[in-house]
Enzyme design. Structure first.
Site, short mmCIF file in Angstrom:
data_model
loop_
_atom_site.label_atom_id
_atom_site.label_comp_id
_atom_site.label_asym_id
_atom_site.label_seq_id
_atom_site.Cartn_x
_atom_site.Cartn_y
_atom_site.Cartn_z
N LYS A 111 14.24 65.55 48.97
CA LYS A 111 14.10 67.00 49.18
C LYS A 111 14.12 67.77 47.87
CE LYS A 111 15.89 67.43 53.88
NZ LYS A 111 16.94 68.06 54.71
N LYS A 191 5.68 59.87 60.47
CA LYS A 191 6.44 60.23 61.67
C LYS A 191 6.06 61.63 62.14
CE LYS A 191 11.24 60.54 62.82
NZ LYS A 191 12.62 60.44 62.35
N LYS A 194 7.29 68.66 62.32
CA LYS A 194 6.65 69.96 62.29
C LYS A 194 6.19 70.34 60.90
CE LYS A 194 7.97 73.11 65.07
NZ LYS A 194 8.83 74.20 65.57
#
Ligand code: TRP
Length: 324
Positions: A111, A191, A194
């Protein structure tokens, strides 16, 4: 067993969430004491999270979870920030968590890669996650593979706390597997999520026409001739079909595929029909919940129950560390 799990309020649930995690949360309610938390503090570590959306996303997620079958009579469903003991325990646990361990967290590395500004709570995220679990002395935590490292960190934190201040927390075990790993429709190598954009997922509450369109345009066999093995996209459609259609329907299509006679159009049309049938009860319940307008009341009652446990734990923790 006491079960705890958390989910970030990133908006409406999609079928990847449902078949991958939420279905299992619903099953675990049988015979266990379950505590399910909407982790809004964790969502704040994502700088794209804007206040108005966070507010609606929490509510939408709560209604979605209830519609999927989380039963507020049996389980505790609440929002993390309604129980201030989470952040209180987080600070204390930070005093036994290893800085070195936190620097090794894969999710943090992913991240924070390519980011100019990295907020420090993103780094601290696993400590808050440990606090979530340990606050309720949960012994089992249903999570996906990507959370195993955070669970190990929670175990280490529990162990270090117990070593320094005396036996207080059980070491939480992950509950893994079983849940289906649904892939993106537009890019079946990744995967379903959103973050990649609306073409990649199917929302549980999405309009029927939009779901049909997404199923129809799902990527199938880029570069593979039908009959020659199975491409990731087709495999994903079969995984989905297995979740929603009777075994004989799946077998018929598998047979056609082996024989090189499968028409993707038929497979998709069938998948769409069975998927809509599987989602219908959830969608109807979601509608009823909206009309009944009880979402806020359920979350308030859940927070009340969670807080009662959290307060007890914090009383004990304060005494252990000498802050009483
Ligand atoms: N980090 C988890 C995720 O992204 C969410 C989460 C927060 C969680 N606190 C938790 C999961 C406690 C399990 C237990 O999926």
């Amino acid at each position: 067993m006491r079960i705890f799990s958390g989910i970030q309020p990133t908006g409406a649930l999609h079928i990847g969430n449902y078949f991958g995690a939420i279905q299992r949360w619903v099953e675990l309610q049988k015979g266990n004491e379950c505590i399910y938390c909407i982790v809004d503090y964790h969502a704040l570590t994502n700088e794209d999270t804007v206040p108005a959306e966070l507010r609606t996303a929490r509510r939408e997620l709560a209604l979605g979870l209830l519609a999927c079958g989380i039963d507020p009579e049996r389980s505790v469903l609440y929002v993390q920030s309604a129980v201030p003991e989470h952040t209180e325990l987080c600070w204390i646990l930070g005093c036994v968590a290893s800085y070195g361990d936190l620097t090794r967290m894969t999710q943090f590395k992913q991240k924070s890669a390519d980011q100019e500004f990295i907020n420090s709570s993103l780094f601290y995220y696993p400590v808050l996650q440990a606090a979530d679990i340990l606050l309720y002395k949960a012994d089992h935590v249903p999570v996906g593979e990507d959370q195993v490292q955070h669970l190990e960190e929670a175990r280490r934190i529990a162990r270090r706390f117990n070593f320094r201040f005396g036996e207080t927390f059980p070491e939480p075990e992950p509950i893994l597997g079983e849940g289906a790993r649904i892939m993106s429709l537009a890019d079946p190598e990744r995967k379903m999520s959103k973050s990649a954009g609306p073409d990649h997922y199917i929302g549980l509450m999405e309009p029927e026409g939009s779901i049909r369109k997404k199923v129809r345009s799902a990527v199938t066999d880029v570069g593979l001739t039908p009959g020659q093995g199975m491409s990731p996209g087709v495999a994903n459609l079969f995984s989905l079909l297995e979740l929603v259609a009777p075994a004989d329907v799946v077998e018929t299509f598998r047979h056609q595929h082996r024989a090189g006679k499968l028409l993707y159009k038929d497979l998709k049309e069938n998948l769409f029909t069975h998927l809509m049938a599987a989602l219908r009860p959830i969608r109807e319940r979601r509608q009823e919940l909206e009309e009944a307008g009880r979402g806020d009341e359920i979350l308030a009652a859940g927070a009340e129950r969670a807080r009662a446990i959290a307060r007890d734990t914090m009383r004990e923790v304060r005494a252990r560390v000498g802050l009483d």
